[in-house]
Design a protein around this motif. Structure first.
Motif, mmCIF file in Angstrom:
data_model
loop_
_atom_site.group_PDB
_atom_site.id
_atom_site.type_symbol
_atom_site.label_atom_id
_atom_site.label_comp_id
_atom_site.label_asym_id
_atom_site.label_seq_id
_atom_site.Cartn_x
_atom_site.Cartn_y
_atom_site.Cartn_z
ATOM 1 N N ALA A 53 -5.062 -4.549 0.395
ATOM 2 C CA ALA A 53 -3.860 -3.954 0.984
ATOM 3 C C ALA A 53 -3.740 -4.291 2.463
ATOM 4 C CB ALA A 53 -3.885 -2.439 0.802
ATOM 5 N N THR A 54 -4.767 -4.928 3.043
ATOM 6 C CA THR A 54 -4.755 -5.237 4.469
ATOM 7 C C THR A 54 -5.241 -6.662 4.701
ATOM 8 O OG1 THR A 54 -7.043 -4.585 4.959
ATOM 9 C CG2 THR A 54 -5.378 -2.830 4.930
ATOM 10 N N SER A 55 -4.913 -7.175 5.877
ATOM 11 C CA SER A 55 -5.404 -8.509 6.257
ATOM 12 C C SER A 55 -6.917 -8.497 6.427
ATOM 13 C CB SER A 55 -4.729 -8.959 7.559
ATOM 14 O OG SER A 55 -3.336 -9.114 7.380
ATOM 15 N N GLU B 227 -11.052 0.705 8.590
ATOM 16 C CA GLU B 227 -10.032 -0.003 9.351
ATOM 17 C C GLU B 227 -9.033 0.992 9.917
ATOM 18 O OE1 GLU B 227 -8.655 -4.019 7.740
ATOM 19 O OE2 GLU B 227 -9.173 -2.932 5.894
ATOM 20 N N PRO C 236 0.814 -1.228 0.000
ATOM 21 C CA PRO C 236 0.000 0.000 0.000
ATOM 22 C C PRO C 236 0.838 1.266 0.000
ATOM 23 C CG PRO C 236 0.052 -0.943 2.192
ATOM 24 C CD PRO C 236 0.793 -1.907 1.309
ATOM 25 N N HIS D 116 -5.510 1.467 10.355
ATOM 26 C CA HIS D 116 -4.263 0.895 9.853
ATOM 27 C C HIS D 116 -3.078 1.172 10.768
ATOM 28 C CE1 HIS D 116 -6.469 0.001 6.287
ATOM 29 N NE2 HIS D 116 -6.625 1.260 5.951
ATOM 30 N N GLN E 128 -9.099 -6.740 4.760
ATOM 31 C CA GLN E 128 -9.730 -6.793 3.446
ATOM 32 C C GLN E 128 -9.670 -8.199 2.865
ATOM 33 O OE1 GLN E 128 -7.543 -3.791 1.319
ATOM 34 N NE2 GLN E 128 -8.414 -2.121 2.527
ATOM 35 N N ASN F 30 3.872 -9.660 6.350
ATOM 36 C CA ASN F 30 3.181 -8.425 6.006
ATOM 37 C C ASN F 30 1.666 -8.582 6.052
ATOM 38 O OD1 ASN F 30 5.863 -7.549 5.313
ATOM 39 N ND2 ASN F 30 4.933 -6.028 3.956
ATOM 40 N N PRO F 31 0.923 -7.458 6.087
ATOM 41 C CA PRO F 31 -0.537 -7.544 6.015
ATOM 42 C C PRO F 31 -0.984 -8.360 4.804
ATOM 43 C CG PRO F 31 0.137 -5.318 6.583
ATOM 44 C CD PRO F 31 1.400 -6.066 6.254
ATOM 45 N N GLY F 32 -1.910 -9.284 5.035
ATOM 46 C CA GLY F 32 -2.347 -10.195 3.990
ATOM 47 C C GLY F 32 -1.499 -11.438 3.892
ATOM 48 N N ASP G 146 -0.981 -13.586 9.563
ATOM 49 C CA ASP G 146 -2.285 -13.009 9.887
ATOM 50 C C ASP G 146 -3.427 -13.920 9.468
ATOM 51 O OD1 ASP G 146 -1.086 -10.825 10.978
ATOM 52 O OD2 ASP G 146 -1.723 -9.396 9.433
#
Length: 277
Positions: free
Chosen positions: A174-176, A117, A96, A119, A178, A205-207, A211
């Motif tokens: 771009a995020t876990s 969210e 992101p 972040h 999402q 990383n996120p995603g 996670d």
């Protein structure tokens, strides 16, 4: 769909051996069922990182970029083509930075699903000693002061390579949060990861796997469609990647060889509907 599935059999240690762990059975492969309606291919952090001539400092510090570029051009398109033809869900996890990914309908939908969210992760207070140690790490451990400008310039024009760009309504996140929202919406409980790098972004990383495992998903990998961060001692044999594949098998999911997965997908008959349309 049945597919040859790799896993590491971490038993039984043999206490009669000098090193009991050498008694483990090790890598095995069996034909197991893979429910395509519950499984998604994840393309994570596949970047258009330019060329060595454009950003020499980035390539000096991140030696896997050359391998990643080749995988994005040669291996990932084959897997994505077979997955899409079989009607399998495809998700894309982006870095992101900037707005290169925000125009995709799959991203807009993921944001709507996940909602607002936060972040920002609460941070500890930083003092002069902490700042000094961090500055030393950047200058002397990674990435090196003389490489920073090229790395920043590379990230400033970050994009997804044409060979793996999202198609149609494929999910872009771009995020876990999402990614989890998309998995819930589509009934996905098994993610098969591709992208870069296996022992860094794909895990942390996120995603990433860490996670998503916390959300209860199986997280597997295609070894030919990933690479890893290597060091001086491991680069020649990509030993860090091999150890990371073992780690995925032991703690997260399974290992699917590219040829085995593409072959099984090509023979599958999920139906006429395409999950990403």
């Amino acid at each position: 769909m049945r597919v040859k599935t790799g896993y590491y059999k971490q038993f039984d240690a043999d206490d009669q051996l000098e090193f009991p762990g050498e008694g483990y059975a090790g890598w095995c492969k069996d034909d197991l069922e893979l429910d395509l309606s519950r499984t998604a291919i994840v393309v994570m952090h596949a970047w258009d990182s330019g060329s060595r001539d454009q950003f020499p400092g980035w390539y000096r510090a991140v030696e896997f970029l050359t391998r990643a570029n080749a995988i994005a051009e040669q291996e990932l398109p084959r897997l994505l083509s077979a997955s899409r033809e079989a009607g399998m869900t495809v998700f894309h996890v982006v870095e992101p930075i900037g707005d290169y990914y925000k125009q995709y309908p799959g991203y807009k939908h993921a944001v709507e699903l996940a909602g607002e969210e936060d972040h920002k992760i609460e941070q500890i207070s930083v003092d002069e000693s902490h700042a000094s140690l961090e500055a030393f790490r950047k200058a002397n451990a990674f990435p090196g002061t003389h490489n920073i400008d090229d790395i920043n310039a590379g990230f400033a024009r970050l994009d997804i390579p044409d060979s793996v760009k999202p198609r149609g309504n494929e999910g872009v996140v771009a995020t876990s949060g999402q990614l989890f929202a998309l998995c819930q919406e589509r009934g996905i409980n098994h993610l098969i990861y591709t992208g870069f790098a296996l022992n860094a972004c794909l895990l942390l990383n996120p995603g990433g796997m860490h996670d998503m495992k916390r959300h209860g998903l199986l997280c597997s990998v295609v070894p030919e469609a990933v690479t890893a961060v290597e060091n001086k001692e491991t680069a020649r044999g990509e030993e860090a990647k091999q150890l990371s594949l073992w780690s995925v098998s032991l703690f997260f999911g399974f290992v699917y060889a590219l040829e085995d997965l593409v072959s099984a997908l090509s023979e599958s008959k999920l139906g006429d509907g395409h999950a990403n349309d």
